[in-house]
Design an enzyme around this catalytic site. Structure first.
Site, PDB file in Angstrom:
ATOM      1  N   ASP A   1       0.669   6.511  13.858  1.00 41.12           N
ATOM      2  CA  ASP A   1       0.043   6.372  15.173  1.00 41.12           C
ATOM      3  C   ASP A   1       0.822   5.354  15.992  1.00 41.12           C
ATOM      4  O   ASP A   1       1.491   4.474  15.445  1.00 41.12           O
ATOM      5  CB  ASP A   1      -1.416   5.891  15.020  1.00 41.12           C
ATOM      6  CG  ASP A   1      -2.323   7.006  14.533  1.00 41.12           C
ATOM      7  OD1 ASP A   1      -1.918   8.187  14.640  1.00 41.12           O
ATOM      8  OD2 ASP A   1      -3.414   6.702  14.030  1.00 41.12           O
TER       9      ASP A   1
ATOM     10  N   TYR B   1      -0.943   3.161   3.089  1.00 43.26           N
ATOM     11  CA  TYR B   1      -1.342   2.478   4.321  1.00 43.26           C
ATOM     12  C   TYR B   1      -1.968   1.137   3.989  1.00 43.26           C
ATOM     13  O   TYR B   1      -2.556   0.968   2.923  1.00 43.26           O
ATOM     14  CB  TYR B   1      -2.407   3.299   5.071  1.00 43.26           C
ATOM     15  CG  TYR B   1      -1.943   4.652   5.533  1.00 43.26           C
ATOM     16  CD1 TYR B   1      -1.438   4.817   6.818  1.00 43.26           C
ATOM     17  CD2 TYR B   1      -2.036   5.758   4.695  1.00 43.26           C
ATOM     18  CE1 TYR B   1      -1.034   6.061   7.255  1.00 43.26           C
ATOM     19  CE2 TYR B   1      -1.631   7.011   5.123  1.00 43.26           C
ATOM     20  CZ  TYR B   1      -1.131   7.154   6.399  1.00 43.26           C
ATOM     21  OH  TYR B   1      -0.731   8.381   6.837  1.00 43.26           O
TER      22      TYR B   1
ATOM     23  N   TYR C   1      -6.371  11.528   7.247  1.00 46.69           N
ATOM     24  CA  TYR C   1      -6.710  10.668   8.388  1.00 46.69           C
ATOM     25  C   TYR C   1      -7.398   9.410   7.878  1.00 46.69           C
ATOM     26  O   TYR C   1      -8.530   9.480   7.381  1.00 46.69           O
ATOM     27  CB  TYR C   1      -7.622  11.414   9.368  1.00 46.69           C
ATOM     28  CG  TYR C   1      -6.953  12.553  10.093  1.00 46.69           C
ATOM     29  CD1 TYR C   1      -6.050  12.305  11.132  1.00 46.69           C
ATOM     30  CD2 TYR C   1      -7.229  13.874   9.765  1.00 46.69           C
ATOM     31  CE1 TYR C   1      -5.440  13.348  11.818  1.00 46.69           C
ATOM     32  CE2 TYR C   1      -6.626  14.927  10.452  1.00 46.69           C
ATOM     33  CZ  TYR C   1      -5.734  14.658  11.475  1.00 46.69           C
ATOM     34  OH  TYR C   1      -5.143  15.697  12.148  1.00 46.69           O
TER      35      TYR C   1
END
Ligand SMILES: [Zn+2]
Ligand SMILES: [Zn+2]
Length: 453
Positions: free
Chosen positions: A265, A331, A402
């Site tokens: 992102d 992440y 996601y």
């Protein structure tokens, strides 16, 4: 048996050749090309010359004056027999002189001039036919009736290619040439198709707020408008644009194209081992680049916003693999919780998230993506630190998972989710990508199979 077949074949060829000669003056190459598939190790010019020689001797021995007359305009030996001295060859009705040896040399020289100042090691010649020559070739096939012809283009490509290769001392490469030289017969010009130069590496995005690639303004699509302040873009910088100037300069390229192994992102950093990418230098003049120097130049110019690692030569096939590869990613998420949660409880709940996750297309992207249910895997979810309502969590999951929705639940569209399991609100405040492609050192990430765990 074989004698009989050979006898028929021989007769057939000479009959066909005679029919072709009757159509009008034809050069040795164009005649020989009609029988190209029948022998190897000869040029079409040699084949055509041989056939004319046999026909002329037959005509002489049988007193066939009509055949000698038909041969004469494009065969000197027949003219001499008829006492026509000092007469030049007539223009070939098929190639209109395109196949004359001096013309082939001229094409090679034109190409050589066009290639000046450009680094390349392999070439290929291609032909863009003119309508007139294409028609001539069709008529010859229809009226001449040979079943053993080679296309005009193939011969021209090969003959000019041989001469250009000799002139430039560069190899002909049929599969992946650095340069394809197109002979445009309509315009009489040479057009160069330059293969892109591909360089692969990994990038780290050290700041938030910049996209991976150039992002044209939604309003004006790049023309410039008040919304984008006339710049034509939504964001003034991108990873792509930050590395572009150094690549353009090193390769003397006309443009670059950035290919990433997925993208983070805009508000996420890309840290850790970096994300695999390939940069494509478009129409480069230079192909042998000192990649260590280039890497240094890029890292100096990007001003601490982006860092490039492990630059290596790549090829076009790697771009395909990069796009197809489903990379496992790690992440780091900073999560704000609706109320304080004990460390023990949070650790317990994170364990429950490991496994299959059902995700409907997130609300935030439904305006541009079809609403679908996807199943993605979470391989690990670890609490790194907790302080009050704030927790840092590392999550390792499938490509396409996601993360923001895995935390928030997205109103029940992602199940299970951290928010649902804790029964409190949970929101990702900061998100960074730590690793793309597993613990690999960069090499295995280029192999899609290995990444599909
Ligand atoms: Zn010709
Ligand atoms: Zn605009």
């Amino acid at each position: 048996m074989s004698e009989e077949i050979q006898e028929n074949a021989k007769e057939d060829i000479l009959q066909t050749a005679r029919r072709i000669i009757g159509l009008g003056p034809i050069c040795d190459s164009c005649l020989g090309r009609q029988f190209a598939m029948l022998s190897t190790g000869l040029t079409n010019l040699e084949r055509g010359r041989s056939i004319k020689t046999v026909l002329a001797m037959q005509a002489a021995s049988s007193g066939d004056m009509q055949l000698l007359e038909e041969l004469a305009p494009s065969f000197r030996s027949a003219r001499l027999k008829l006492g026509r001295i000092g007469e030049e060859d007539a223009r070939c009705i098929v190639c209109l002189g395109e196949m004359r040896p001096e013309n082939l040399v001229a094409w090679a020289e034109k190409a050589n001039v066009a290639l000046q100042g450009r680094e390349y090691s392999t070439i290929l010649v291609g032909t863009r036919m003119s309508g007139l020559l294409a028609e001539n070739e069709e008529l010859l096939l229809a009226d001449g009736g040979s079943r053993h012809a080679e296309p005009f283009k193939s011969e021209l490509n090969r003959e000019v290619g041989k001469r250009l290769s000799a002139k430039t001392a560069k190899e002909v490469d049929l599969k992946n040439p650095d340069v394809i030289v197109h002979l445009n017969l309509e315009k009489g010009e040479v057009e160069l198709q330059i293969a892109s130069l591909f360089i692969r590496g990994r990038y780290k995005k050290l700041i938030r707020g910049i996209p991976q690639t150039r992002w044209p303004c939604r309003e004006c699509h790049g023309r410039g408008c008040p919304r984008c302040g006339g710049t034509g873009r939504m964001y003034q910088e991108s990873v792509d644009e930050l590395i572009r100037p150094a690549v353009m300069e090193a390769a003397l390229a006309e443009d670059t194209v950035f290919h990433g192994a997925g993208r983070e992102d805009i508000d996420a950093r890309m840290l850790g081992t970096g994300r695999p990418f390939i940069v494509e230098a478009v129409r480069p003049r230079v192909r042998s680049i000192d990649l260590a120097e280039l890497q240094k130049a890029i890292n100096e110019e990007t001003d601490g916003k982006v860092e490039i690692l492990q630059l290596e030569k790549a090829d076009i096939a790697m771009v395909e693999r990069l796009k197809e590869a489903a990379f496992v990613k790690t992440y780091s998420a900073l999560v704000a919780l609706g109320s304080e949660i004990s460390e023990e409880k949070l650790k317990l709940v994170l364990k429950e998230l490991v496994g299959s996750i059902d995700q409907r297309t997130p609300t935030r992207v439904t305006h541009r993506r079809a609403d679908k249910l996807r199943v993605r895997k979470v391989y690990s979810a670890d609490l790194i630190e907790i302080s009050g309502n704030s927790a840092r969590i590392n999550i390792r999951g499938d490509s396409g998972l996601y993360i923001k929705e895995l935390i928030s639940g997205d109103g029940g569209r992602t199940k299970p989710s951290l928010s649902e399991a804790l029964n409190v609100d949970a929101v990702v405040v900061e998100l960074d990508v730590m690793d793309v492609g597993g613990e690999s050192d960069g090499t295995s990430s280029w192999n899609a199979k290995e990444d599909q765990r």
